[in-house]
Design an enzyme around this catalytic site. Structure first.
Site, PDB file in Angstrom:
ATOM      1  N   VAL A  35      24.544   2.134  78.029  1.00  0.00           N
ATOM      2  CA  VAL A  35      25.113   1.295  78.800  1.00  0.00           C
ATOM      3  C   VAL A  35      24.354   0.956  79.346  1.00  0.00           C
ATOM      4  O   VAL A  35      23.491   2.164  80.297  1.00  0.00           O
ATOM      5  CB  VAL A  35      26.380   2.082  79.744  1.00  0.00           C
ATOM      6  CG1 VAL A  35      26.207   0.549  80.499  1.00  0.00           C
ATOM      7  CG2 VAL A  35      27.768   2.754  78.331  1.00  0.00           C
TER       8      VAL A  35
ATOM      9  N   GLY B  57      20.943   2.754  84.470  1.00  0.00           N
ATOM     10  CA  GLY B  57      21.617   2.620  83.148  1.00  0.00           C
ATOM     11  C   GLY B  57      22.640   4.361  82.637  1.00  0.00           C
ATOM     12  O   GLY B  57      22.340   4.808  83.871  1.00  0.00           O
ATOM     13  N   LYS B  58      22.776   4.541  82.181  1.00  0.00           N
ATOM     14  CA  LYS B  58      23.342   6.382  81.396  1.00  0.00           C
ATOM     15  C   LYS B  58      23.651   6.327  80.029  1.00  0.00           C
ATOM     16  O   LYS B  58      24.312   5.422  79.261  1.00  0.00           O
ATOM     17  CB  LYS B  58      24.940   6.043  82.365  1.00  0.00           C
ATOM     18  CG  LYS B  58      24.858   8.149  83.101  1.00  0.00           C
ATOM     19  CD  LYS B  58      23.961   8.464  83.794  1.00  0.00           C
ATOM     20  CE  LYS B  58      24.113   9.537  84.265  1.00  0.00           C
ATOM     21  NZ  LYS B  58      22.802   9.840  85.540  1.00  0.00           N
ATOM     22  N   GLY B  59      23.630   7.240  79.703  1.00  0.00           N
ATOM     23  CA  GLY B  59      23.740   7.230  77.878  1.00  0.00           C
ATOM     24  C   GLY B  59      25.489   9.089  77.997  1.00  0.00           C
ATOM     25  O   GLY B  59      24.236   9.726  79.367  1.00  0.00           O
TER      26      GLY B  59
ATOM     27  N   ASP C  27      20.572  14.815  82.068  1.00  0.00           N
ATOM     28  CA  ASP C  27      21.399  15.070  82.837  1.00  0.00           C
ATOM     29  C   ASP C  27      22.574  16.165  82.663  1.00  0.00           C
ATOM     30  O   ASP C  27      21.671  17.171  81.896  1.00  0.00           O
ATOM     31  CB  ASP C  27      22.219  13.574  82.720  1.00  0.00           C
ATOM     32  CG  ASP C  27      23.586  12.944  83.986  1.00  0.00           C
ATOM     33  OD1 ASP C  27      23.154  13.127  85.554  1.00  0.00           O
ATOM     34  OD2 ASP C  27      24.285  13.409  83.619  1.00  0.00           O
TER      35      ASP C  27
END
Ligand code: NAD
Length: 421
Positions: A65, A110-112, A151
């Site tokens: 995202v 963002g992040k995934g 992460d």
């Protein structure tokens, strides 16, 4: 652990929205700007087929995202966890947007993630899954588009596989495509310590504005992993007395303090901090409510909540973890006069040195440890005082001060860029 009262809504998307709305109200953002900043720019959902070692193909769900890219490319980690879902990734991407803006680095958020339990997989399976995920998200990542990082349950090896996969596909070396890489592959010195060091710098500044002498201050740290154990060591080096630390197995306490470096060695040998010499065993719940000057939650989210916020005795809470204080607890701590340094400031040292890594990769010129730490200190000290001033301006706690600063910066970048086409 403490149970969370049912009246607290802990859905991460709802929390992220509430925090944004409070700042948007204070800043009197107009409806158009609110509409733009309330939603992610782009959400990608991918299926990742992986041939497992036993020959069976399993298909995993993956996400990426990009919440906002007004101030620069999206930036944020990739999480491998069985609970990962789109709602969580969206909230984490929003938080990255506000975190990068709070410390003034030129990134969006963002992040995934992949919905998977990586502990059940072999290295070969993990590598194949990571490379296929990299290919699936390749159309929307890039050194000037979206830059992933490690992460929960991903690490520098994961980043090396992603960097290699994208490099192989493009036919060139793509160092800037991810951060948190090994030093041998364009990683930055100081990255491993950066989150804890950034937290240390914000605690030093908080002590200055509150008139607390860090030398001799009593510190309790929940979580003794990357962030917590290094924060304990650095604060100990500043003269603070580390009186309690904990991990999943429980906590240890000695009112006279102990050496966190020796505790880390003990943990490496035995698997836990529990049992370290000359300490009493305490629970994680006890640790949070200890009589101390500084409390550093460095483990999980929602640890300080409506059940225990009224029992917190620390004068400073420094959120090394992401989301350790619930919005309900935020209000209680503020009313009690406890100085809570919010996660988007206190743990922003990690993404700041990720940014330094990316800068060094672009230049192909690498800095010394000392240079990295000097730039980090400059960034964190400046951000701390900007947040502190914002909070004073609006007569709010530091978290809302940080959100006001961040939302204002993202809104301004959005306004001057205009709406395309
Ligand atoms: P880590 O896995 O290295 O360490 C986590 C520690 O917390 C471990 O010691 C574990 O035993 C302990 N722990 C887990 N559950 C616990 C519980 N219920 N009670 C007490 N201790 C518990 O992780 P980390 O990288 O140190 O991250 C910790 C927090 O900091 C997370 O919220 C993470 O999102 C945040 N953070 C980390 C970084 C970073 O660069 N490492 C950057 C920003 C934010």
């Amino acid at each position: 652990m403490t149970s969370v009262r049912p009246q607290e809504n802990l859905n991460p998307s709802d929390i992220a929205r509430e925090q944004f709305n409070i700042a948007a109200d204070l800043l009197k953002l107009d409806e158009s700007m609110r509409a733009i900043l309330s939603v992610p720019k782009r959400q990608l959902l991918v299926s990742i087929p992986v041939k497992m070692d036993n020959g069976i193909v399993k298909v995993f769900e993956g996400f990426r995202v990009q919440y906002n890219v007004a101030r620069g490319p999206a930036k944020g980690g990739i999480r491998y966890h069985p609970d990962v879902n789109l709602d969580e990734v969206k909230a984490l991407a929003a938080w990255m947007t506000w975190k990068c803006a709070t410390v003034g680095i030129p990134y969006g958020g963002g992040k995934g993630g992949i919905r998977v339990d990586p502990h059940t997989m072999s290295q070969g399976e993990l590598e194949r899954m990571t490379r296929r995920y990299a290919v699936e998200i390749a159309p929307i990542i890039g050194a000037h588009i979206d830059i992933p990082a490690p992460d929960v349950y991903t690490n520098e090896q994961t980043m090396a596989w992603i960097m290699d996969t994208i490099s192989m596909m493009s036919g060139g070396v793509q160092l800037g495509i991810v951060t948190g890489k090994p030093i041998s592959l364009g990683g930055s010195l100081g990255r491993a310590e950066a989150t804890a060091r950034g937290c240390q710098f914000t605690i030093r500044e908080a002590c200055k504005v509150l008139g607390i002498n860090l030398n001799g201050a009593r510190v309790a740290v929940q979580g003794f992993g990357n962030a917590g154990s290094i924060a304990a060591r650095l604060l100990h080096e500043d003269g603070a007395k580390i009186i309690a630390v904990s991990d999943t197995k429980g906590g240890i306490f000695n009112p006279n303090g102990f050496d966190p470096a020796a505790v880390l060695k003990f943990k490496e040998e035995t698997g836990s901090v529990v049992g370290f010499k000359d300490t009493d065993r305490i629970t994680n719940a006890d640790l949070l409510t200890l009589d101390c000057d500084i409390l550093v939650p460095a483990a999980l989210e929602n640890q300080i909540n409506l059940d225990n916020a009224h029992l917190i005795k620390a004068r400073i809470v420094a959120e090394a973890a992401n989301g350790p204080v619930t919005p309900g607890a935020d209000r209680v701590l503020f009313e009690k006069g406890i100085f809570d340094i919010p996660d988007i400031l206190a743990n922003a040292g990690g993404v700041t040195v990720s940014y330094f890594e990316w800068v060094q990769d672009q230049y192909g010129f690498f800095w010394t440890d000392k240079e990295v730490n000097q730039y980090l200190e400059k960034t964190m000290v400046k951000a701390f005082h900007e947040v502190y001033e914002k909070a004073k301006q609006f007569k709010v706690h530091l978290r809302t001060g940080a959100y006001c600063l961040a939302v204002e910066r993202v809104a301004e970048a959005t306004r001057v860029r205009g709406i395309f086409p």
